[in-house]
Design a protein around this motif. Structure first.
Motif, PDB file in Angstrom:
ATOM      1  N   ASP A 103     -24.170  22.584  21.130  1.00  0.00           N
ATOM      2  CA  ASP A 103     -24.956  21.462  21.659  1.00  0.00           C
ATOM      3  C   ASP A 103     -26.435  21.598  21.305  1.00  0.00           C
ATOM      4  O   ASP A 103     -27.129  20.595  21.103  1.00  0.00           O
ATOM      5  CB  ASP A 103     -24.795  21.388  23.183  1.00  0.00           C
ATOM      6  N   LYS A 114     -31.305  39.727  20.014  1.00  0.00           N
ATOM      7  CA  LYS A 114     -30.585  38.896  20.977  1.00  0.00           C
ATOM      8  C   LYS A 114     -29.074  38.965  20.770  1.00  0.00           C
ATOM      9  O   LYS A 114     -28.587  39.680  19.896  1.00  0.00           O
ATOM     10  CB  LYS A 114     -31.047  37.435  20.844  1.00  0.00           C
ATOM     11  N   GLY A 115     -28.345  38.221  21.589  1.00  0.00           N
ATOM     12  CA  GLY A 115     -26.894  38.206  21.516  1.00  0.00           C
ATOM     13  C   GLY A 115     -26.349  37.243  20.479  1.00  0.00           C
ATOM     14  O   GLY A 115     -27.100  36.585  19.754  1.00  0.00           O
ATOM     15  N   LEU A 116     -25.033  37.176  20.426  1.00  0.00           N
ATOM     16  CA  LEU A 116     -24.363  36.293  19.485  1.00  0.00           C
ATOM     17  C   LEU A 116     -24.365  34.858  20.015  1.00  0.00           C
ATOM     18  O   LEU A 116     -24.180  34.622  21.207  1.00  0.00           O
ATOM     19  CB  LEU A 116     -22.918  36.741  19.275  1.00  0.00           C
ATOM     20  N   VAL A 142     -21.719  31.848  13.054  1.00  0.00           N
ATOM     21  CA  VAL A 142     -22.254  32.461  14.270  1.00  0.00           C
ATOM     22  C   VAL A 142     -23.619  33.041  13.906  1.00  0.00           C
ATOM     23  O   VAL A 142     -23.783  33.583  12.812  1.00  0.00           O
ATOM     24  CB  VAL A 142     -21.330  33.582  14.788  1.00  0.00           C
ATOM     25  N   TRP A 196     -15.606  39.034   9.458  1.00  0.00           N
ATOM     26  CA  TRP A 196     -16.983  38.559   9.444  1.00  0.00           C
ATOM     27  C   TRP A 196     -17.652  39.000   8.145  1.00  0.00           C
ATOM     28  O   TRP A 196     -17.346  40.069   7.605  1.00  0.00           O
ATOM     29  CB  TRP A 196     -17.761  39.151  10.612  1.00  0.00           C
ATOM     30  N   GLY A 197     -18.601  38.190   7.688  1.00  0.00           N
ATOM     31  CA  GLY A 197     -19.443  38.623   6.593  1.00  0.00           C
ATOM     32  C   GLY A 197     -20.513  39.577   7.095  1.00  0.00           C
ATOM     33  O   GLY A 197     -20.580  39.889   8.287  1.00  0.00           O
ATOM     34  N   GLN A 198     -21.350  40.016   6.182  1.00  0.00           N
ATOM     35  CA  GLN A 198     -22.418  40.963   6.546  1.00  0.00           C
ATOM     36  C   GLN A 198     -23.651  40.247   7.095  1.00  0.00           C
ATOM     37  O   GLN A 198     -24.544  40.885   7.659  1.00  0.00           O
ATOM     38  CB  GLN A 198     -22.803  41.819   5.330  1.00  0.00           C
ATOM     39  N   GLY A 230      -8.615  34.811  17.186  1.00  0.00           N
ATOM     40  CA  GLY A 230     -10.017  35.173  17.296  1.00  0.00           C
ATOM     41  C   GLY A 230     -10.693  35.140  15.936  1.00  0.00           C
ATOM     42  O   GLY A 230     -10.097  34.773  14.926  1.00  0.00           O
ATOM     43  N   LEU A 231     -11.933  35.556  15.889  1.00  0.00           N
ATOM     44  CA  LEU A 231     -12.700  35.631  14.633  1.00  0.00           C
ATOM     45  C   LEU A 231     -12.464  37.016  14.058  1.00  0.00           C
ATOM     46  O   LEU A 231     -13.132  37.984  14.435  1.00  0.00           O
ATOM     47  CB  LEU A 231     -14.180  35.374  14.907  1.00  0.00           C
ATOM     48  N   ASP A 232     -11.491  37.122  13.150  1.00  0.00           N
ATOM     49  CA  ASP A 232     -11.000  38.449  12.775  1.00  0.00           C
ATOM     50  C   ASP A 232     -11.730  39.101  11.609  1.00  0.00           C
ATOM     51  O   ASP A 232     -11.640  40.317  11.453  1.00  0.00           O
ATOM     52  CB  ASP A 232      -9.489  38.423  12.537  1.00  0.00           C
ATOM     53  N   LEU A 256     -13.846  42.373  15.748  1.00  0.00           N
ATOM     54  CA  LEU A 256     -12.889  41.882  16.733  1.00  0.00           C
ATOM     55  C   LEU A 256     -12.090  43.042  17.305  1.00  0.00           C
ATOM     56  O   LEU A 256     -11.503  43.839  16.552  1.00  0.00           O
ATOM     57  CB  LEU A 256     -11.951  40.866  16.080  1.00  0.00           C
ATOM     58  N   TYR A 291     -23.919  34.611  10.382  1.00  0.00           N
ATOM     59  CA  TYR A 291     -22.653  35.178   9.929  1.00  0.00           C
ATOM     60  C   TYR A 291     -21.614  34.066   9.735  1.00  0.00           C
ATOM     61  O   TYR A 291     -21.537  33.143  10.563  1.00  0.00           O
ATOM     62  CB  TYR A 291     -22.077  36.121  10.983  1.00  0.00           C
ATOM     63  N   GLN A 318     -27.356  35.246  15.196  1.00  0.00           N
ATOM     64  CA  GLN A 318     -27.904  36.236  16.115  1.00  0.00           C
ATOM     65  C   GLN A 318     -29.398  36.362  15.874  1.00  0.00           C
ATOM     66  O   GLN A 318     -29.822  36.870  14.829  1.00  0.00           O
ATOM     67  CB  GLN A 318     -27.213  37.584  15.926  1.00  0.00           C
ATOM     68  N   TRP A 328     -22.541  31.195  18.968  1.00  0.00           N
ATOM     69  CA  TRP A 328     -21.658  30.406  18.118  1.00  0.00           C
ATOM     70  C   TRP A 328     -22.403  29.151  17.665  1.00  0.00           C
ATOM     71  O   TRP A 328     -23.071  28.482  18.476  1.00  0.00           O
ATOM     72  CB  TRP A 328     -20.392  30.036  18.879  1.00  0.00           C
ATOM     73  N   TYR A 353     -19.931  21.608  16.787  1.00  0.00           N
ATOM     74  CA  TYR A 353     -21.248  22.227  16.731  1.00  0.00           C
ATOM     75  C   TYR A 353     -21.705  22.639  18.112  1.00  0.00           C
ATOM     76  O   TYR A 353     -21.305  22.050  19.126  1.00  0.00           O
ATOM     77  CB  TYR A 353     -22.277  21.229  16.162  1.00  0.00           C
ATOM     78  N   TYR A 381     -19.140  41.876  23.433  1.00  0.00           N
ATOM     79  CA  TYR A 381     -19.234  40.461  23.746  1.00  0.00           C
ATOM     80  C   TYR A 381     -17.845  39.873  23.983  1.00  0.00           C
ATOM     81  O   TYR A 381     -16.899  40.213  23.269  1.00  0.00           O
ATOM     82  CB  TYR A 381     -19.869  39.680  22.589  1.00  0.00           C
TER      83      TYR A 381
END
Lengths: 108, 125
Positions: free
Chosen positions: B62, B43-45, B37, B115-117, B111-113, A47, B95, B39, B47, B60, A88
């Motif tokens: 869609d 590709k991109g992230l 989240v 994250w796991g690995q 925000g999503l502050d 972030l 993640y 990936q 959610w 969730y 992103y």
């Protein structure tokens, strides 16, 4: 559903230059819940910015966020080689909490 | 130190099921909203899902069409993602990510502050 469109897809700049990354939303947010993340190769996202313009803990002041309505910007004022990454944007105002498709930043 | 550690990924056949886990430490897990989240390779992230601190509210993507279920056990500082009817397009690194702090009826999104690995899920025959 809010769709976020990032531009450009790829940005190639030299160290010391200024990078401007754009994130456009398909509709306005009711709150300022827009974040920016940096993802380096092989790593989890980090972030950078939340609430449009607030820097997350430990993020250098070279990174700044701005914008309102449907147009948002991440600015990196003085690029460093370690800024090589994909960036992103994400909205967390209205579920589903969508991400943009990313902007790849290359350092010349 | 805040830590999130995912587990449960692996190789599964199309149509199969898998349950991912995420254990949080270094913070008051029961006071935080949580997210998954994913990936896909190269590709991109994307959610995937959200759960409130109490577990009473969930959202969730869609695209999941009811195949995934998020849950949590605050007594075990754990977040889960039950994935059913898996498809090749579900192949991704998954993640878990920490969301807003919740105190009583008040929520403080930042925000999503953390994250796991990530844990890799591969759906293939």
């Amino acid at each position: 559903e809010i769709v976020l469109t990032q531009s450009p897809g790829t940005l190639s700049l030299s160290p010391g230059e200024r990078a401007t990354l754009s994130c456009r939303a398909s509709q306005s947010f009711s709150r300022t819940y827009l974040a920016w993340f940096q993802q380096k190769p092989g790593q989890a996202p980090r972030l950078l910015i939340y609430d449009v313009s607030s820097r997350a803990a430990g993020i250098p002041d070279r990174f700044s966020g701005s914008g309102s309505g449907t147009d948002f910007t991440l600015t990196i004022s003085r690029l460093e080689p370690e800024d090589l990454a994909v960036y992103y944007c994400q909205q967390y105002d209205d579920p589903p909490f969508s991400f943009g498709q990313g902007t790849k930043l290359q350092i010349k | 130190e805040v830590q999130l550690v995912e587990s449960g990924g692996g190789l599964v056949r199309p149509g199969g099921s898998l349950r991912l886990s995420c254990v949080g430490s270094g913070f008051s897990f029961s006071n935080y909203e949580m997210n998954w989240v994913r990936q896909a390779p190269g590709k991109g992230l994307e959610w995937v899902s959200y759960i409130s601190s109490s577990g009473t509210t969930t959202y969730y993507a869609d695209s999941l069409k009811g195949r995934f279920t998020i849950s949590r056990d605050n007594g075990k500082n754990s977040l889960y993602l039950q994935m059913n009817s898996l498809r090749a397009e579900d192949t991704a690194v998954y993640y878990c990510a920490r969301g807003a702090l919740t105190l009583g009826l008040d929520s403080y999104p930042v925000g999503l502050d953390y994250w796991g690995q990530g844990t890799l899920v591969t759906v293939s025959s």
